[in-house]
Write a protein that holds these residues in place. Structure first.
Motif, PDB file in Angstrom:
ATOM      1  N   GLU A   1      29.017  28.972   1.564  1.00  0.00           N
ATOM      2  CA  GLU A   1      28.685  30.335   1.178  1.00  0.00           C
ATOM      3  C   GLU A   1      27.180  30.489   1.026  1.00  0.00           C
ATOM      4  O   GLU A   1      26.448  29.494   0.951  1.00  0.00           O
ATOM      5  N   LYS A   2      26.731  31.754   0.932  1.00  0.00           N
ATOM      6  CA  LYS A   2      25.327  32.011   0.648  1.00  0.00           C
ATOM      7  C   LYS A   2      24.997  31.482  -0.744  1.00  0.00           C
ATOM      8  O   LYS A   2      25.823  31.537  -1.648  1.00  0.00           O
ATOM      9  N   ALA A   3      23.796  30.987  -0.905  1.00  0.00           N
ATOM     10  CA  ALA A   3      23.404  30.374  -2.169  1.00  0.00           C
ATOM     11  C   ALA A   3      23.461  31.366  -3.326  1.00  0.00           C
ATOM     12  O   ALA A   3      23.967  31.052  -4.403  1.00  0.00           O
ATOM     13  N   GLY A   4      22.929  32.557  -3.123  1.00  0.00           N
ATOM     14  CA  GLY A   4      22.845  33.497  -4.228  1.00  0.00           C
ATOM     15  C   GLY A   4      21.690  33.117  -5.151  1.00  0.00           C
ATOM     16  O   GLY A   4      21.067  32.063  -4.995  1.00  0.00           O
ATOM     17  N   GLY A   5      21.427  33.969  -6.126  1.00  0.00           N
ATOM     18  CA  GLY A   5      20.253  33.780  -6.977  1.00  0.00           C
ATOM     19  C   GLY A   5      20.210  32.500  -7.770  1.00  0.00           C
ATOM     20  O   GLY A   5      19.211  31.769  -7.740  1.00  0.00           O
ATOM     21  N   LYS A   6      21.288  32.186  -8.483  1.00  0.00           N
ATOM     22  CA  LYS A   6      21.274  31.029  -9.380  1.00  0.00           C
ATOM     23  C   LYS A   6      21.140  29.723  -8.615  1.00  0.00           C
ATOM     24  O   LYS A   6      20.286  28.876  -8.933  1.00  0.00           O
TER      25      LYS A   6
ATOM     26  N   GLU B   1      19.663  33.672   0.779  1.00  0.00           N
ATOM     27  CA  GLU B   1      20.515  33.915   1.937  1.00  0.00           C
ATOM     28  C   GLU B   1      20.958  32.631   2.634  1.00  0.00           C
ATOM     29  O   GLU B   1      21.832  32.668   3.505  1.00  0.00           O
ATOM     30  N   GLU B   2      20.353  31.512   2.267  1.00  0.00           N
ATOM     31  CA  GLU B   2      20.710  30.251   2.922  1.00  0.00           C
ATOM     32  C   GLU B   2      22.124  29.812   2.544  1.00  0.00           C
ATOM     33  O   GLU B   2      22.593  30.048   1.429  1.00  0.00           O
ATOM     34  N   GLN B   3      22.781  29.155   3.491  1.00  0.00           N
ATOM     35  CA  GLN B   3      24.137  28.681   3.277  1.00  0.00           C
ATOM     36  C   GLN B   3      24.147  27.367   2.489  1.00  0.00           C
ATOM     37  O   GLN B   3      23.280  26.510   2.669  1.00  0.00           O
ATOM     38  N   VAL B   4      25.144  27.250   1.614  1.00  0.00           N
ATOM     39  CA  VAL B   4      25.279  26.068   0.766  1.00  0.00           C
ATOM     40  C   VAL B   4      26.716  25.566   0.818  1.00  0.00           C
ATOM     41  O   VAL B   4      27.666  26.352   0.768  1.00  0.00           O
ATOM     42  N   TYR B   5      26.875  24.241   0.945  1.00  0.00           N
ATOM     43  CA  TYR B   5      28.206  23.645   0.807  1.00  0.00           C
ATOM     44  C   TYR B   5      28.558  23.626  -0.677  1.00  0.00           C
ATOM     45  O   TYR B   5      27.776  23.148  -1.501  1.00  0.00           O
ATOM     46  N   LYS B   6      29.733  24.133  -1.020  1.00  0.00           N
ATOM     47  CA  LYS B   6      30.212  24.107  -2.400  1.00  0.00           C
ATOM     48  C   LYS B   6      31.447  23.209  -2.448  1.00  0.00           C
ATOM     49  O   LYS B   6      32.485  23.540  -1.878  1.00  0.00           O
ATOM     50  N   ILE B   7      31.291  22.088  -3.126  1.00  0.00           N
ATOM     51  CA  ILE B   7      32.331  21.056  -3.132  1.00  0.00           C
ATOM     52  C   ILE B   7      32.847  20.832  -4.551  1.00  0.00           C
ATOM     53  O   ILE B   7      32.061  20.633  -5.487  1.00  0.00           O
ATOM     54  N   HIS B   8      34.149  20.854  -4.692  1.00  0.00           N
ATOM     55  CA  HIS B   8      34.782  20.630  -5.994  1.00  0.00           C
ATOM     56  C   HIS B   8      35.753  19.460  -5.841  1.00  0.00           C
ATOM     57  O   HIS B   8      36.717  19.543  -5.074  1.00  0.00           O
TER      58      HIS B   8
ATOM     59  N   ILE C   1      25.142  21.674  -1.883  1.00  0.00           N
ATOM     60  CA  ILE C   1      24.258  21.020  -0.924  1.00  0.00           C
ATOM     61  C   ILE C   1      23.782  22.041   0.107  1.00  0.00           C
ATOM     62  O   ILE C   1      24.609  22.725   0.729  1.00  0.00           O
ATOM     63  N   PRO C   2      22.479  22.158   0.333  1.00  0.00           N
ATOM     64  CA  PRO C   2      21.986  23.085   1.353  1.00  0.00           C
ATOM     65  C   PRO C   2      22.490  22.694   2.746  1.00  0.00           C
ATOM     66  O   PRO C   2      22.348  21.546   3.161  1.00  0.00           O
ATOM     67  N   GLN C   3      23.083  23.641   3.444  1.00  0.00           N
ATOM     68  CA  GLN C   3      23.618  23.348   4.766  1.00  0.00           C
ATOM     69  C   GLN C   3      22.518  22.941   5.741  1.00  0.00           C
ATOM     70  O   GLN C   3      22.729  22.087   6.610  1.00  0.00           O
TER      71      GLN C   3
END
Length: 240
Positions: A108-113, A123-130, A147-149
């Motif tokens: 997903e997009k990183a978003g502000g936080k 706007e950069e894409q980030v891997y979100k892993i749980h 993690i930044p894609q």
């Protein structure tokens, strides 16, 4: 021995904490025999069942040993290396198995936080892993990793199955790791965390927040680890 029945914390948890404090402080050393559960119940002003549950949880965690016909005794407290929970060590890539259960994997997009934490554009894409870290077939830690894609293109869900992120960074992408900055805190388990880690709601948990940088000082990962205490004594050994 005082138990506050007005607190929202369950009575058995208060008894358990009192016994735990006696053991971890060293006041009750290895081999010390506890008073009987009936005696403890009288001293605390609670039911035998309340004391029994507290004692059983400490015994299941390896703090106490109940011997039929003899009583309950303090046992050796297991020591655990904090660095193993936050993947600081990266030894024996090919021979060590690192059991994890992936609960969620998305981009997903990183978003502000997150953008601020990872020092990237919103706007950069980030891997979100749980994931959940497994040890001796038991869940021991909940992991949230971001993690930044752009740093690791084509990172697939299959890459992270049963492996450490640091291993993947180095083996698949040839990234030279620079440093990790880790923050320590504690929280009380909510309903979700309690269910995942098979612990009572309200139990204290460790929280480790890790920021990893490559040799070029760019942040390549932010992770949050929620670790159950398991009544162990944790340590962090540093080579000087």
């Amino acid at each position: 021995m005082k138990i506050d029945k007005e607190l929202s914390v369950p009575l058995y948890q208060q008894v358990k904490q009192y016994l735990n404090d006696k053991i971890t402080s060293g006041e009750w050393g290895v081999g010390y025999q506890l008073p009987s559960e009936k005696e403890l119940a009288t001293q605390f002003g609670v039911s035998n069942i309340t004391v029994k549950r507290a004692v059983l949880e400490l015994a299941n965690a390896g703090f106490l040993q109940r011997q039929s016909g003899k009583g309950t005794f303090v046992t050796q407290i297991e020591e655990k290396d904090i660095s193993k929970f936050v993947s600081l060590k990266n030894e024996a890539w090919e021979t060590h198995h690192h059991p994890h259960k992936t609960l969620s994997y998305k981009t997903e997009k990183a978003g502000g936080k997150l953008a601020k934490l990872l020092e990237i554009n919103e706007e950069e894409q980030v891997y979100k892993i749980h994931r959940v870290k497994i040890q001796n077939n038991q869940p021991v830690a909940i992991e949230y990793s971001f993690i930044p894609q752009a740093s690791f293109p084509n990172l697939h869900r299959t890459d992270i199955e049963d492996d450490l992120l640091y291993n993947i960074f180095q083996k698949k992408y040839g990234v030279e790791l620079g440093k990790a900055k880790i923050y320590f805190s504690t929280i009380l388990a909510d309903e979700y965390e309690a269910n995942i880690l098979n612990i009572p709601q309200g139990e204290q948990l460790f929280v480790f927040e890790r920021y990893t940088s490559a040799k070029n000082n760019h942040i390549i990962e932010y992770s949050r680890f929620i670790v159950k205490q398991d009544q162990s004594k944790y340590f962090l050994e540093i080579q000087l």
